[in-house]
Design a protein around this motif. Structure first.
Motif, mmCIF file in Angstrom:
data_model
loop_
_atom_site.group_PDB
_atom_site.id
_atom_site.type_symbol
_atom_site.label_atom_id
_atom_site.label_comp_id
_atom_site.label_asym_id
_atom_site.label_seq_id
_atom_site.Cartn_x
_atom_site.Cartn_y
_atom_site.Cartn_z
ATOM 1 N N ASP A 67 26.595 28.223 40.283
ATOM 2 C CA ASP A 67 25.867 29.113 41.192
ATOM 3 C C ASP A 67 26.701 30.375 41.428
ATOM 4 O O ASP A 67 27.861 30.282 41.850
ATOM 5 N N TYR A 68 26.086 31.527 41.187
ATOM 6 C CA TYR A 68 26.794 32.800 41.294
ATOM 7 C C TYR A 68 25.995 33.775 42.137
ATOM 8 O O TYR A 68 24.757 33.825 42.042
ATOM 9 N N MET A 69 26.677 34.527 42.973
ATOM 10 C CA MET A 69 26.038 35.588 43.743
ATOM 11 C C MET A 69 26.973 36.779 43.807
ATOM 12 O O MET A 69 28.196 36.645 43.815
ATOM 13 N N THR A 70 26.393 37.959 43.833
ATOM 14 C CA THR A 70 27.167 39.177 44.008
ATOM 15 C C THR A 70 26.346 40.162 44.827
ATOM 16 O O THR A 70 25.124 40.262 44.656
ATOM 17 N N ALA A 71 27.001 40.867 45.728
ATOM 18 C CA ALA A 71 26.328 41.844 46.575
ATOM 19 C C ALA A 71 27.252 43.040 46.763
ATOM 20 O O ALA A 71 28.477 42.908 46.740
ATOM 21 N N SER A 72 26.661 44.224 46.941
ATOM 22 C CA SER A 72 27.464 45.434 47.072
ATOM 23 C C SER A 72 26.776 46.434 47.991
ATOM 24 O O SER A 72 25.566 46.344 48.244
ATOM 25 N N GLU A 73 27.572 47.380 48.462
ATOM 26 C CA GLU A 73 27.053 48.434 49.334
ATOM 27 C C GLU A 73 27.854 49.707 49.102
ATOM 28 O O GLU A 73 29.091 49.663 48.942
ATOM 29 N N ASP A 74 27.174 50.852 49.058
ATOM 30 C CA ASP A 74 27.825 52.156 48.884
ATOM 31 C C ASP A 74 28.053 52.814 50.241
ATOM 32 O O ASP A 74 27.193 52.752 51.131
ATOM 33 N N TYR A 75 29.226 53.454 50.383
ATOM 34 C CA TYR A 75 29.573 54.140 51.618
ATOM 35 C C TYR A 75 29.974 55.575 51.302
ATOM 36 O O TYR A 75 30.559 55.859 50.267
ATOM 37 N N GLU A 76 29.681 56.453 52.237
ATOM 38 C CA GLU A 76 30.042 57.865 52.079
ATOM 39 C C GLU A 76 30.420 58.426 53.442
ATOM 40 O O GLU A 76 29.687 58.240 54.419
ATOM 41 N N GLU A 77 31.577 59.098 53.502
ATOM 42 C CA GLU A 77 32.057 59.628 54.774
ATOM 43 C C GLU A 77 32.767 60.958 54.544
ATOM 44 O O GLU A 77 33.519 61.118 53.572
ATOM 45 N N GLU A 90 32.146 45.430 47.047
ATOM 46 C CA GLU A 90 31.485 44.350 46.319
ATOM 47 C C GLU A 90 32.104 43.021 46.717
ATOM 48 O O GLU A 90 33.327 42.906 46.847
ATOM 49 N N ILE A 91 31.261 42.017 46.892
ATOM 50 C CA ILE A 91 31.735 40.668 47.104
ATOM 51 C C ILE A 91 30.982 39.738 46.160
ATOM 52 O O ILE A 91 29.758 39.850 46.012
ATOM 53 N N TRP A 118 35.120 30.096 43.946
ATOM 54 C CA TRP A 118 35.853 31.339 43.681
ATOM 55 C C TRP A 118 35.189 32.482 44.432
ATOM 56 O O TRP A 118 33.962 32.605 44.423
ATOM 57 N N VAL A 119 35.989 33.303 45.091
ATOM 58 C CA VAL A 119 35.476 34.448 45.849
ATOM 59 C C VAL A 119 36.300 35.674 45.492
ATOM 60 O O VAL A 119 37.541 35.603 45.406
ATOM 61 N N GLU A 120 35.619 36.799 45.285
ATOM 62 C CA GLU A 120 36.289 38.053 44.993
ATOM 63 C C GLU A 120 35.704 39.162 45.862
ATOM 64 O O GLU A 120 34.477 39.274 46.001
ATOM 65 N N ALA A 121 36.572 39.985 46.435
ATOM 66 C CA ALA A 121 36.152 41.166 47.197
ATOM 67 C C ALA A 121 36.866 42.385 46.618
ATOM 68 O O ALA A 121 38.077 42.370 46.449
#
Length: 207
Positions: A67-77, A90-91, A118-121
């Motif tokens: 079972d695999y999942m990946t999620a991400s979000e873009d930020y701008e400042e 990304e996680i 396994w977890v990666e950030a």
């Protein structure tokens, strides 16, 4: 362990009792590959991503899963001197298990599985480069899967994982609607903690 094991079994048995009149002799599916859309909430932050799963039975009562999942979000400042700071967080999470069906009768299967977690950030930036970390640990999952009709299957489970300094339980309920014997679409929901939950839509191919 007994506390969360009993919790998962209670969820599934309660669901089974409400739909007992609709049961058939069709066995739950443990041979499939699936992919789909994931929406994850971390504290007050919502991110989107993908999910993928593989399951293959062997022998009479054994199976393997990934079972695999990946999620991400873009930020701008905006920083000083009109510099725009851009980053992408990304996680990703992976479980690889071997499972055993300790109850497998008619349209109901209760199972236990365990193995790798396994977890990666990772944070990727235009200005400061990329940095992140990954950790490996273990997980143990207990669940009940019921094929209420030829078209409807429901799975309730609870998973304990221990990765790095993370030690938590993930309670999940998911349903599949079979368009035919080989193709299904699904909807699921997982609660990891008061600050994290997942909703996922999937499409699966069964053999």
């Amino acid at each position: 362990m007994n506390k969360w094991t009993n919790c998962a079994l209670a969820i599934a048995l309660a669901t089974s009792s409400t739909l007992a009149s609709a049961q058939t002799a069709t066995s739950p599916s443990f041979d499939f590959i699936s992919g789909g859309y994931l929406s994850a909430d971390y504290e007050d932050e919502s991110v989107n991503g993908l999910t993928a799963s593989f399951s293959q039975s062997f022998g009479n009562d054994w199976f393997v899963t990934a079972d695999y999942m990946t999620a991400s979000e873009d930020y701008e400042e905006a920083l000083m001197d009109d510099i725009i700071y851009r980053a992408k967080a990304e996680i990703s999470r992976l479980y690889g298990n071997v499972g055993y069906k300790f109850y497998n009768e008619g349209n109901t299967t209760a199972y236990i599985s365990g193995g790798l977690a396994w977890v990666e950030a990772v944070i990727k930036t235009d200005t400061f480069g990329d940095f992140g970390a990954d950790e490996t640990g273990w997980n143990l999952k207990v669940g009940v899967r019921n094929r209420f009709t030829d078209s409807l299957e429901v799975d309730a489970s609870i998973r304990h994982y221990d990765v790095g300094n993370m030690d938590s339980q993930e309670i999940s309920v998911a349903g599949r609607y079979f368009i035919n014997s080989n193709v299904s679409v699904g909807l699921g929901y997982s609660i990891v903690s008061s600050e994290e939950n997942h909703t996922f839509l999937t499409a699966s191919y069964h053999w």
